[in-house]
Every structure is written in structure tokens, then in C-alpha cells.
Design a protein around this motif. Structure first.
Motif, PDB file in Angstrom:
ATOM      1  N   CYS A  39      36.830 104.118   7.181  1.00 15.68           N
ATOM      2  CA  CYS A  39      37.913 103.468   6.441  1.00 15.68           C
ATOM      3  C   CYS A  39      37.865 101.948   6.610  1.00 15.68           C
ATOM      4  O   CYS A  39      38.078 101.200   5.646  1.00 15.68           O
ATOM      5  CB  CYS A  39      39.259 104.010   6.913  1.00 15.68           C
ATOM      6  N   VAL A  40      37.594 101.490   7.814  1.00 14.80           N
ATOM      7  CA  VAL A  40      37.495 100.051   8.058  1.00 14.80           C
ATOM      8  C   VAL A  40      36.406  99.437   7.188  1.00 14.80           C
ATOM      9  O   VAL A  40      36.587  98.374   6.579  1.00 14.80           O
ATOM     10  CB  VAL A  40      37.220  99.778   9.550  1.00 14.80           C
ATOM     11  N   ALA A  41      35.266 100.103   7.094  1.00 11.63           N
ATOM     12  CA  ALA A  41      34.136  99.573   6.328  1.00 11.63           C
ATOM     13  C   ALA A  41      34.447  99.491   4.836  1.00 11.63           C
ATOM     14  O   ALA A  41      33.823  98.700   4.117  1.00 11.63           O
ATOM     15  CB  ALA A  41      32.897 100.427   6.560  1.00 11.63           C
ATOM     16  N   LEU A  42      35.400 100.279   4.345  1.00 11.34           N
ATOM     17  CA  LEU A  42      35.777 100.265   2.933  1.00 11.34           C
ATOM     18  C   LEU A  42      36.880  99.262   2.630  1.00 11.34           C
ATOM     19  O   LEU A  42      37.243  99.083   1.462  1.00 11.34           O
ATOM     20  CB  LEU A  42      36.259 101.659   2.505  1.00 11.34           C
ATOM     21  N   SER A  43      37.428  98.616   3.648  1.00 12.42           N
ATOM     22  CA  SER A  43      38.663  97.857   3.494  1.00 12.42           C
ATOM     23  C   SER A  43      38.453  96.351   3.488  1.00 12.42           C
ATOM     24  O   SER A  43      37.524  95.834   4.107  1.00 12.42           O
ATOM     25  CB  SER A  43      39.639  98.226   4.617  1.00 12.42           C
ATOM     26  N   ASP A  44      39.362  95.663   2.798  1.00  6.96           N
ATOM     27  CA  ASP A  44      39.427  94.207   2.828  1.00  6.96           C
ATOM     28  C   ASP A  44      40.404  93.727   3.896  1.00  6.96           C
ATOM     29  O   ASP A  44      40.189  92.683   4.518  1.00  6.96           O
ATOM     30  CB  ASP A  44      39.878  93.673   1.469  1.00  6.96           C
ATOM     31  N   VAL A  45      41.486  94.465   4.077  1.00  7.76           N
ATOM     32  CA  VAL A  45      42.517  94.123   5.059  1.00  7.76           C
ATOM     33  C   VAL A  45      42.766  95.351   5.924  1.00  7.76           C
ATOM     34  O   VAL A  45      42.998  96.453   5.404  1.00  7.76           O
ATOM     35  CB  VAL A  45      43.830  93.694   4.381  1.00  7.76           C
ATOM     36  N   VAL A  46      42.715  95.170   7.227  1.00  6.81           N
ATOM     37  CA  VAL A  46      43.000  96.252   8.170  1.00  6.81           C
ATOM     38  C   VAL A  46      44.117  95.793   9.095  1.00  6.81           C
ATOM     39  O   VAL A  46      44.085  94.672   9.617  1.00  6.81           O
ATOM     40  CB  VAL A  46      41.757  96.621   9.010  1.00  6.81           C
ATOM     41  N   LYS A  47      45.101  96.651   9.289  1.00  3.29           N
ATOM     42  CA  LYS A  47      46.178  96.381  10.244  1.00  3.29           C
ATOM     43  C   LYS A  47      46.189  97.509  11.257  1.00  3.29           C
ATOM     44  O   LYS A  47      46.196  98.702  10.881  1.00  3.29           O
ATOM     45  CB  LYS A  47      47.530  96.286   9.531  1.00  3.29           C
ATOM     46  N   ALA A  48      46.157  97.180  12.535  1.00  2.00           N
ATOM     47  CA  ALA A  48      46.195  98.197  13.588  1.00  2.00           C
ATOM     48  C   ALA A  48      47.040  97.680  14.740  1.00  2.00           C
ATOM     49  O   ALA A  48      47.075  96.471  15.001  1.00  2.00           O
ATOM     50  CB  ALA A  48      44.792  98.536  14.070  1.00  2.00           C
ATOM     51  N   SER A  49      47.687  98.576  15.438  1.00  3.93           N
ATOM     52  CA  SER A  49      48.441  98.200  16.633  1.00  3.93           C
ATOM     53  C   SER A  49      47.538  98.291  17.858  1.00  3.93           C
ATOM     54  O   SER A  49      46.489  98.955  17.834  1.00  3.93           O
ATOM     55  CB  SER A  49      49.654  99.115  16.813  1.00  3.93           C
ATOM     56  N   ASP A  50      47.968  97.653  18.931  1.00  5.79           N
ATOM     57  CA  ASP A  50      47.211  97.780  20.173  1.00  5.79           C
ATOM     58  C   ASP A  50      47.195  99.229  20.647  1.00  5.79           C
ATOM     59  O   ASP A  50      46.190  99.704  21.194  1.00  5.79           O
ATOM     60  CB  ASP A  50      47.778  96.846  21.254  1.00  5.79           C
ATOM     61  N   GLU A  51      48.276  99.989  20.384  1.00  2.00           N
ATOM     62  CA  GLU A  51      48.300 101.400  20.765  1.00  2.00           C
ATOM     63  C   GLU A  51      47.277 102.206  19.963  1.00  2.00           C
ATOM     64  O   GLU A  51      46.615 103.105  20.505  1.00  2.00           O
ATOM     65  CB  GLU A  51      49.705 101.977  20.571  1.00  2.00           C
ATOM     66  N   ASP A  52      47.151 101.903  18.668  1.00  2.00           N
ATOM     67  CA  ASP A  52      46.134 102.570  17.860  1.00  2.00           C
ATOM     68  C   ASP A  52      44.747 102.388  18.481  1.00  2.00           C
ATOM     69  O   ASP A  52      43.983 103.355  18.659  1.00  2.00           O
ATOM     70  CB  ASP A  52      46.091 101.985  16.439  1.00  2.00           C
ATOM     71  N   LEU A  53      44.415 101.150  18.783  1.00  2.00           N
ATOM     72  CA  LEU A  53      43.068 100.846  19.264  1.00  2.00           C
ATOM     73  C   LEU A  53      42.835 101.349  20.676  1.00  2.00           C
ATOM     74  O   LEU A  53      41.715 101.731  21.019  1.00  2.00           O
ATOM     75  CB  LEU A  53      42.814  99.343  19.159  1.00  2.00           C
ATOM     76  N   ARG A  54      43.879 101.380  21.503  1.00  2.00           N
ATOM     77  CA  ARG A  54      43.713 101.938  22.855  1.00  2.00           C
ATOM     78  C   ARG A  54      43.419 103.432  22.786  1.00  2.00           C
ATOM     79  O   ARG A  54      42.671 103.955  23.620  1.00  2.00           O
ATOM     80  CB  ARG A  54      44.961 101.668  23.697  1.00  2.00           C
ATOM     81  N   TRP A  55      44.030 104.125  21.820  1.00  2.00           N
ATOM     82  CA  TRP A  55      43.738 105.555  21.700  1.00  2.00           C
ATOM     83  C   TRP A  55      42.318 105.760  21.179  1.00  2.00           C
ATOM     84  O   TRP A  55      41.583 106.616  21.686  1.00  2.00           O
ATOM     85  CB  TRP A  55      44.736 106.244  20.765  1.00  2.00           C
ATOM     86  N   LEU A  56      41.928 104.995  20.177  1.00  4.70           N
ATOM     87  CA  LEU A  56      40.600 105.161  19.596  1.00  4.70           C
ATOM     88  C   LEU A  56      39.497 104.736  20.565  1.00  4.70           C
ATOM     89  O   LEU A  56      38.446 105.380  20.647  1.00  4.70           O
ATOM     90  CB  LEU A  56      40.487 104.354  18.306  1.00  4.70           C
ATOM     91  N   TYR A  57      39.738 103.641  21.316  1.00  6.47           N
ATOM     92  CA  TYR A  57      38.719 103.080  22.211  1.00  6.47           C
ATOM     93  C   TYR A  57      39.340 102.821  23.593  1.00  6.47           C
ATOM     94  O   TYR A  57      39.653 101.685  23.941  1.00  6.47           O
ATOM     95  CB  TYR A  57      38.184 101.767  21.635  1.00  6.47           C
ATOM     96  N   PRO A  58      39.557 103.881  24.357  1.00  2.00           N
ATOM     97  CA  PRO A  58      40.294 103.737  25.621  1.00  2.00           C
ATOM     98  C   PRO A  58      39.601 102.846  26.645  1.00  2.00           C
ATOM     99  O   PRO A  58      40.263 102.354  27.565  1.00  2.00           O
ATOM    100  CB  PRO A  58      40.413 105.184  26.133  1.00  2.00           C
ATOM    101  N   GLU A  59      38.311 102.609  26.509  1.00  2.00           N
ATOM    102  CA  GLU A  59      37.597 101.790  27.490  1.00  2.00           C
ATOM    103  C   GLU A  59      37.327 100.372  26.977  1.00  2.00           C
ATOM    104  O   GLU A  59      36.569  99.620  27.607  1.00  2.00           O
ATOM    105  CB  GLU A  59      36.276 102.472  27.869  1.00  2.00           C
ATOM    106  N   GLU A  60      37.976 100.004  25.869  1.00  2.00           N
ATOM    107  CA  GLU A  60      37.737  98.697  25.262  1.00  2.00           C
ATOM    108  C   GLU A  60      39.066  97.984  25.038  1.00  2.00           C
ATOM    109  O   GLU A  60      40.053  98.601  24.630  1.00  2.00           O
ATOM    110  CB  GLU A  60      37.002  98.866  23.930  1.00  2.00           C
ATOM    111  N   ALA A  61      39.122  96.689  25.306  1.00  2.00           N
ATOM    112  CA  ALA A  61      40.336  95.920  25.057  1.00  2.00           C
ATOM    113  C   ALA A  61      40.622  95.911  23.559  1.00  2.00           C
ATOM    114  O   ALA A  61      39.702  95.778  22.741  1.00  2.00           O
ATOM    115  CB  ALA A  61      40.171  94.493  25.566  1.00  2.00           C
TER     116      ALA A  61
END
Length: 226
Positions: free
Chosen positions: A171-193
Motif C-alpha cells: 500500500c505504501v508503494a502505491l501511495s503519494d501520501v501516507v499517514k501512520a501513528s507511532d503505535e502503527d509502526l511499533r506494531w509493524l516493526y517492533p525492533e525499529e524506531a
């Protein structure tokens, strides 16, 4: 509104049910994409929501709510039950949650006006089999419309973690604008800031990635801004 560019939101509607001891259930219209469509229409934008609503009281409640803002609601006609999310509060106010959500969106052959912008995200891009329909439709519109995406991660509904990550990255690769929360990204990538993940998403092609961090505010990541 009739002369404004056509906007298309693709995603789920959810009836949010609040249940308290000794009280009647209270049902509220919800669903992240549906809320986006409602807000756009309230701002005077010509907005269509492609979704699923059942032929049931919850579906009628949500459709009336969207119509009150001027949203045009388009469904695939499958007649699947309207999704529900129930919060049960005990006497001490502690909450437990339950979900009855299916997303089986099928191809819609007619009624989708060529949009200038497409927004999607949340369960609609994560839950099969409908998620495949959403991505196919976004791809087909990508040449004529800009695209925005909000993963709005709901862990209880995301299924296999590795698959959820792959789906989000598509989905990110298809998008012009992406909005994500820090909680979203912590769940997707728990070992990455979260900020590192946002910068990596930017390299997949969006013009901007917006990271929200609650009380800490929001950060826009732009090409060349590092």
C-alpha cells in the motif's frame, strides 16, 4: 459540491456498540475510512465511499449518518452483515472488546466515478479476501488519481504479522501520501524506531510520510529532508 473534484474512499464501515451493565446498548457509526469520507463531505468535497453495508439496522444507521453529510455510498451488493465492534464496560469501567468484522468486498463494475484522489487503509487493506480487491482497484486508478493511505493498525484483526507487513508495504508503494501513528509502526516493526520506519517508507515512493506521535505532535518526512 457538484463542481468539486471527485474523491473516492475505499474501506469499511463499522457499527461501534457500547454496552454497559443495566443499560441499553448504544450504537455509533464508525470505521476509519467511513470517518474520512464523512469528514471530506462535511468540508464540501464530492465524496464517494466504496464499502460494504448489510441490510440490517446497523447498516441503515451508518448509511443515514453518511448521507447526512452528503457522502455517496456505493456497495458491491454482496449483502454481508454490517461489521460491528463491541466494547463492554463493567461496573468499574473496565473495558473488553469484541469484533464481528468480515471484509469480502468484490469487484464493482459500475458507479465508480473517475476520482481525482483515492484514500484507503485500515481493515480494508489488511483483511482478506476484500483486501485484494482494494489493492487491485487502487492500482487501476493510480495513473489518474493521487492516493493516500492510513494503515490504522488493529492488531486483533491483522492476522499473520509477516503478511500484514507485506500488505502495508504494498500500500505504501502505491501511495503519494501516507499517514501512520507511532503505535502503527511499533506494531509493524517492533525492533525499529517509528521515525526510522517512516523514513524507510518514504524511500518506497510516497511524496510525504506523516508520522503522528500523540501529544508529541506530528512529523512530515519529505524527500531530501534528512
Amino acid at each position: 459540491m457538484p463542481d468539486s473534484p471527485a474523491l473516492l474512499v475505499i474501506g469499511e464501515c463499522v457499527a461501534d456498540i457500547v454496552r454497559r451493565p443495566g443499560a441499553a446498548d448504544r450504537t455509533h457509526p464508525g470505521g476509519s475510512p467511513a470517518n474520512v469520507a464523512y469528514g471530506l463531505a462535511r468540508l464540501g468535497r464530492r465524496t464517494t465511499l466504496l464499502t460494504q453495508l448489510g441490510p440490517d439496522p446497523d447498516g441503515r444507521l451508518i448509511e443515514d449518518h453518511l448521507a447526512s453529510a452528503g457522502v455517496r455510498v456505493l456497495t458491491d451488493g454482496a449483502g454481508a452483515p454490517t461489521p460491528t465492534a463491541t466494547v463492554e464496560l463493567d461496573d468499574a469501567g473496565r473495558a473488553t472488546y469484541g469484533f464481528e468484522i468480515t471484509w469480502t468486498l468484490g469487484p464493482v463494475e459500475r458507479g465508480v466515478e473517475p476520482p481525482r484522489h483515492v484514500h484507503t487503509g485500515s481493515v480494508a487493506t489488511a483483511l482478506d479476501p476484500g483486501a485484494g480487491t482494494v489493492l487491485d482497484l487502487v492500482r487501476s486508478l493510480r495513473e489518474q488519481a493521487t492516493v493516500s493511505y492510513d494503515p490504522n493498525v488493529r492488531p486483533a484483526l491483522m492476522g499473520d504479522h509477516a503478511r500484514a507487513v507485506r500488505q502495508a508495504e504494498r500500500c505504501v508503494a502505491l501511495s503519494d501520501v501516507v499517514k501512520a501513528s507511532d503505535e502503527d509502526l511499533r506494531w509493524l516493526y517492533p525492533e525499529e524506531a517509528p521515525r526510522d520506519a517512516a523514513e524507510r517508507w518514504l524511500r518506497r515512493g510516497p511524496a510525504v510520510v506523516l508520522l503522528t506521535e500523540g501529544a508529541a505532535g506530528a512529523t512530515a518526512f519529505l524527500p531530501g529532508s534528512a
